[in-house]
Design an enzyme around this catalytic site. Structure first.
Site, PDB file in Angstrom:
ATOM      1  N   CYS A 201     -19.270  35.215  12.294  1.00  0.00           N
ATOM      2  CA  CYS A 201     -18.249  34.175  12.524  1.00  0.00           C
ATOM      3  C   CYS A 201     -17.303  34.080  11.332  1.00  0.00           C
ATOM      4  CB  CYS A 201     -18.936  32.837  12.758  1.00  0.00           C
ATOM      5  SG  CYS A 201     -17.811  31.422  12.683  1.00  0.00           S
TER       6      CYS A 201
ATOM      7  N   CYS B  82     -17.728  30.472   9.420  1.00  0.00           N
ATOM      8  CA  CYS B  82     -18.942  30.030   8.730  1.00  0.00           C
ATOM      9  C   CYS B  82     -18.760  30.168   7.205  1.00  0.00           C
ATOM     10  CB  CYS B  82     -20.148  30.854   9.183  1.00  0.00           C
ATOM     11  SG  CYS B  82     -20.888  30.251  10.732  1.00  0.00           S
TER      12      CYS B  82
ATOM     13  N   HIS C 184     -22.436  26.164  12.567  1.00  0.00           N
ATOM     14  CA  HIS C 184     -21.777  26.928  13.621  1.00  0.00           C
ATOM     15  C   HIS C 184     -21.995  26.333  15.021  1.00  0.00           C
ATOM     16  CE1 HIS C 184     -20.077  30.649  15.280  1.00  0.00           C
ATOM     17  NE2 HIS C 184     -21.077  30.686  16.144  1.00  0.00           N
TER      18      HIS C 184
ATOM     19  N   ASN D   4      -8.575  22.828  20.249  1.00  0.00           N
ATOM     20  CA  ASN D   4      -8.866  23.484  21.521  1.00  0.00           C
ATOM     21  C   ASN D   4     -10.368  23.714  21.561  1.00  0.00           C
ATOM     22  OD1 ASN D   4      -6.142  23.786  22.334  1.00  0.00           O
ATOM     23  ND2 ASN D   4      -5.935  25.599  21.031  1.00  0.00           N
TER      24      ASN D   4
ATOM     25  N   SER E 273     -11.247  30.706  20.654  1.00  0.00           N
ATOM     26  CA  SER E 273     -11.884  32.013  20.569  1.00  0.00           C
ATOM     27  C   SER E 273     -13.160  31.986  19.736  1.00  0.00           C
ATOM     28  CB  SER E 273     -10.900  33.025  19.977  1.00  0.00           C
ATOM     29  OG  SER E 273     -10.372  32.543  18.766  1.00  0.00           O
TER      30      SER E 273
ATOM     31  N   HIS F 271     -17.416  27.902  16.684  1.00  0.00           N
ATOM     32  CA  HIS F 271     -17.587  27.142  15.442  1.00  0.00           C
ATOM     33  C   HIS F 271     -16.666  25.919  15.493  1.00  0.00           C
ATOM     34  CE1 HIS F 271     -18.881  27.173  11.094  1.00  0.00           C
ATOM     35  NE2 HIS F 271     -18.052  26.162  11.180  1.00  0.00           N
TER      36      HIS F 271
ATOM     37  N   HIS G 252     -13.978  23.524  15.102  1.00  0.00           N
ATOM     38  CA  HIS G 252     -12.758  23.522  14.299  1.00  0.00           C
ATOM     39  C   HIS G 252     -11.563  23.045  15.108  1.00  0.00           C
ATOM     40  CE1 HIS G 252     -12.060  27.273  16.507  1.00  0.00           C
ATOM     41  NE2 HIS G 252     -10.811  27.240  16.097  1.00  0.00           N
TER      42      HIS G 252
ATOM     43  N   GLN H  44      -6.947  22.587  14.581  1.00  0.00           N
ATOM     44  CA  GLN H  44      -5.810  23.196  13.899  1.00  0.00           C
ATOM     45  C   GLN H  44      -4.777  22.133  13.559  1.00  0.00           C
ATOM     46  OE1 GLN H  44      -4.244  26.981  15.400  1.00  0.00           O
ATOM     47  NE2 GLN H  44      -5.761  26.936  17.036  1.00  0.00           N
TER      48      GLN H  44
HETATM   49  O1  LIG Z   1      -4.585  29.718  17.420  1.00  0.00           O
HETATM   50  P1  LIG Z   1      -5.633  30.303  18.347  1.00  0.00           P
HETATM   51  O2  LIG Z   1      -6.906  29.476  18.388  1.00  0.00           O
HETATM   52  O3  LIG Z   1      -5.885  31.757  18.099  1.00  0.00           O
HETATM   53  O4  LIG Z   1      -4.976  30.228  19.792  1.00  0.00           O
HETATM   54  C1  LIG Z   1      -5.078  29.186  20.721  1.00  0.00           C
HETATM   55  O5  LIG Z   1      -4.370  28.016  20.333  1.00  0.00           O
HETATM   56  C2  LIG Z   1      -2.959  28.159  20.162  1.00  0.00           C
HETATM   57  C3  LIG Z   1      -2.373  26.797  19.885  1.00  0.00           C
HETATM   58  O6  LIG Z   1      -2.580  25.887  20.955  1.00  0.00           O
HETATM   59  C4  LIG Z   1      -2.295  28.805  21.380  1.00  0.00           C
HETATM   60  O7  LIG Z   1      -0.967  29.125  21.073  1.00  0.00           O
HETATM   61  C5  LIG Z   1      -3.027  30.072  21.843  1.00  0.00           C
HETATM   62  O8  LIG Z   1      -2.474  30.514  23.059  1.00  0.00           O
HETATM   63  C6  LIG Z   1      -4.526  29.745  22.012  1.00  0.00           C
HETATM   64  O9  LIG Z   1      -5.236  30.898  22.419  1.00  0.00           O
END
Ligand SMILES: O=P(O)(O)O[C@H]1O[C@H](CO)[C@@H](O)[C@H](O)[C@H]1O
Ligand SMILES: O=P(O)(O)O[C@H]1O[C@H](CO)[C@@H](O)[C@H](O)[C@H]1O
Lengths: 349, 349
Positions: free
Chosen positions: A52, A55, A116, A156, A164, A167, A169, A171
């Site tokens: 990961c 981590c 994780h 997300n 993806s 873990h 998190h 943004q």
């Molecule tokens: O930034 P990541 O986690 O790779 O990507 C994810 O969040 C982003 C922000 O919402 C989006 O633009 C991506 O399409 C999504 O896969």
């Protein structure tokens, strides 16, 4: 002629935050499902995963090593959608179909815990308090950068939401312009404030707290509710009971109360279909342009995609993309279902 | 200071149809993918499937039997989101946070062919001509219903777009109000027409046909292009070269040319990743309120979700939901990729 019944008849509801409508079709809840089923991962995750990139102690794609962090950990997104570099640009003042502007900004990743296999509802309130302190610090630091006027904190959760890495998190994308959805909200909050001298969401919350039928859970300082105009089947919004324009205005009591309601709401989400409930969440609050923003009210949106089980989601597709968001179950029914669930996580029962 | 380069630097582009921006991050195309992979069905479908509720002669959930149709076949949606019944409703004229209105409408399903295993790009131009004639008839019939002011023709293709049955079909939702996205478009087309006395999309198309760098394919009567402000990686729009406000204004030559360009565009889509390309498509055209609508221009949107292969899609999630739509590859690059593909379907090579 049949008298209008909001629990039975197709209708539209108006969202005053973004000046858009949603089509509600309450009679359609019994539709059979033959469409795509989401896969749910039932693999038990380890507390530490050597592969990961989030981590503690692990190496990321760009060769950097994560520190042995103990609470939360923030770093610049290795594949940021925004760049910090200043760009020389002459604006075209003529009317054109090719209107464009360079956009400067900073994208960061916020790890919620070194573990994780944790998620918000499974964390202790203390751990969530720590995340809120991190968000406060980031809002301040990023907001203080001279060209940054907006700080978007979001998460997300779940692969179905484009996440993806399990873990825990979130943004932060901070940038010079107000993004489209925020600008819409800003304009509507501003128009309301100019007209009434009061805050739209504070006035709205007062009415919801009287009616109670869309409130999911509340404490002394916050309420979580399914907005009247909710689009996603189990969409919710957390609003502070006091007029607060941004996260840095929280008292320490409010920080704890916000952590508590985040845990309660996400626990109910997990309990609904006894699955780690996917969603995108995000905080909307005052711009960081240095102005006072009495028209603004701190709030957090949760947009979860699941419709009727852990594997069947709502698709916002043809009609919704070309026409208007559409839902079957009413906001009142969703709120009641979430309200009736336990605060104890299903895994701990 | 570095000079702005639209092919390299993060920027925002403005969409004059809906008055919204999109964030473009061209430098980010090389991001590695660790997220969810879509499953693609590789099962060869039969021409007739006894369990399909859309195949000719089969029984639907409500007990009705599909006729032995030979071209297209239209029926009322068995689980319609809208109802035809008139509803007695007193509008609340006071300012309220609970603004609502009953909505009346008709939802229909349009089977494109009795053959269970066909899709638009695999049909002959004749077969597509037949679908266009069906759309014309439905637009007229539904538009003539006194309370119907808008007819939304659309298709969800592929399970990733919430389509629950591969049998080639689209839908029509006709209703009394202009849905949110259509109303936005309407207001912007109207404002442009009032200011310039000309049609926004006709003027835009003229410039695109001069520049050529976003045009995918064109014939005497139509062009398919990636709009400057496209949101989805391979989003396109088909526009007629003549000022046409609605599908019923097509000459027979235009019907054939529209069928031809639909086939060409969707063939290129399939060829891009050598897969049956999922998308939601929909026609935007004049309201059916009985007025003339010179501000309107017939156009068809294609919103395909795939990003970099048959199994990796673009997720419009956290930042996009809270902030603004975001894309990596530029509209010009996407257009070039689609333009460079063959008109011969990969299955026939
Ligand atoms: O930034 P990541 O986690 O790779 O990507 C994810 O969040 C982003 C922000 O919402 C989006 O633009 C991506 O399409 C999504 O896969
Ligand atoms: O009507 P269908 O094919 O059952 O359903 C599909 O298209 C509808 C219209 O875009 C959406 O509301 C549904 O979420 C989607 O699954």
């Amino acid at each position: 002629m049949k008298k209008f019944d909001i629990n039975e008849d197709p209708h539209r509801r108006y969202n005053p935050l973004i000046n858009e409508w949603v089509l509600v079709s309450p009679h359609r809840s019994k539709r059979p499902w033959q469409g795509q089923n989401e896969t749910i991962s039932t693999i038990e995750l380890p507390e530490y995963d050597p592969t990961c990139y989030l981590c503690a102690g692990n190496v990321r794609a760009n060769g950097e090593v994560n520190p042995p962090y103990e609470n939360s950990f923030v770093f610049e997104n290795d594949f940021a959608a925004l760049k910090q570099e200043a760009i020389d640009f002459e604006e075209n003042t003529e009317e054109t179909f090719f209107k464009t502007q360079p956009e400067r900004g900073i994208s960061r990743v916020v790890c919620f815990s070194p573990k994780h296999n944790l998620t918000l509802p499974e964390m202790a309130v203390d751990g969530i308090v720590n995340i809120i302190h991190t968000w406060q610090k980031e809002y301040t630091d990023l907001g203080n950068v001279d060209y940054i006027n907006h700080v978007q904190i979001f998460e997300n959760k779940g692969s179905v939401m484009g996440c993806s890495n399990p873990h825990p998190h979130g943004q932060i994308w901070a940038q010079s312009s107000l993004p489209t959805e925020v600008e819409k909200t800003h304009n509507n909050l501003k128009a309301y404030f100019d007209k009434h001298g009061t805050n739209l969401l504070q006035d709205y919350l007062k009415e919801e707290l009287k009616l109670k039928d869309r409130v999911v859970v509340e404490n002394d300082h916050f309420a979580a509710l399914v907005p009247f105009w909710a689009v996603w089947p189990y969409e919710t919004m957390i609003i502070s009971k006091r007029h607060i324009t941004k996260i840095t205005e929280f008292t320490e009591d409010e920080v704890t109360a916000f952590a508590a309601i985040l845990k309660q709401l996400t626990t109910r989400y997990d309990n609904l279909f006894e699955t780690s409930f996917p969603y995108s969440s995000g905080i909307h609050q005052a711009p960081t342009d240095g102005e006072a923003h009495p028209e603004w009210q701190f709030h957090m949106h949760f947009y979860p995609p699941l419709l009727r089980s852990a594997t069947v989601k709502k698709f916002m597709v043809g009609y919704e993309m070309m026409g208007e968001s559409q839902r079957d179950i009413t906001a009142e029914k969703s709120a009641q279902m979430l309200r009736d669930l336990s605060d104890v996580h299903y895994k701990n029962k």
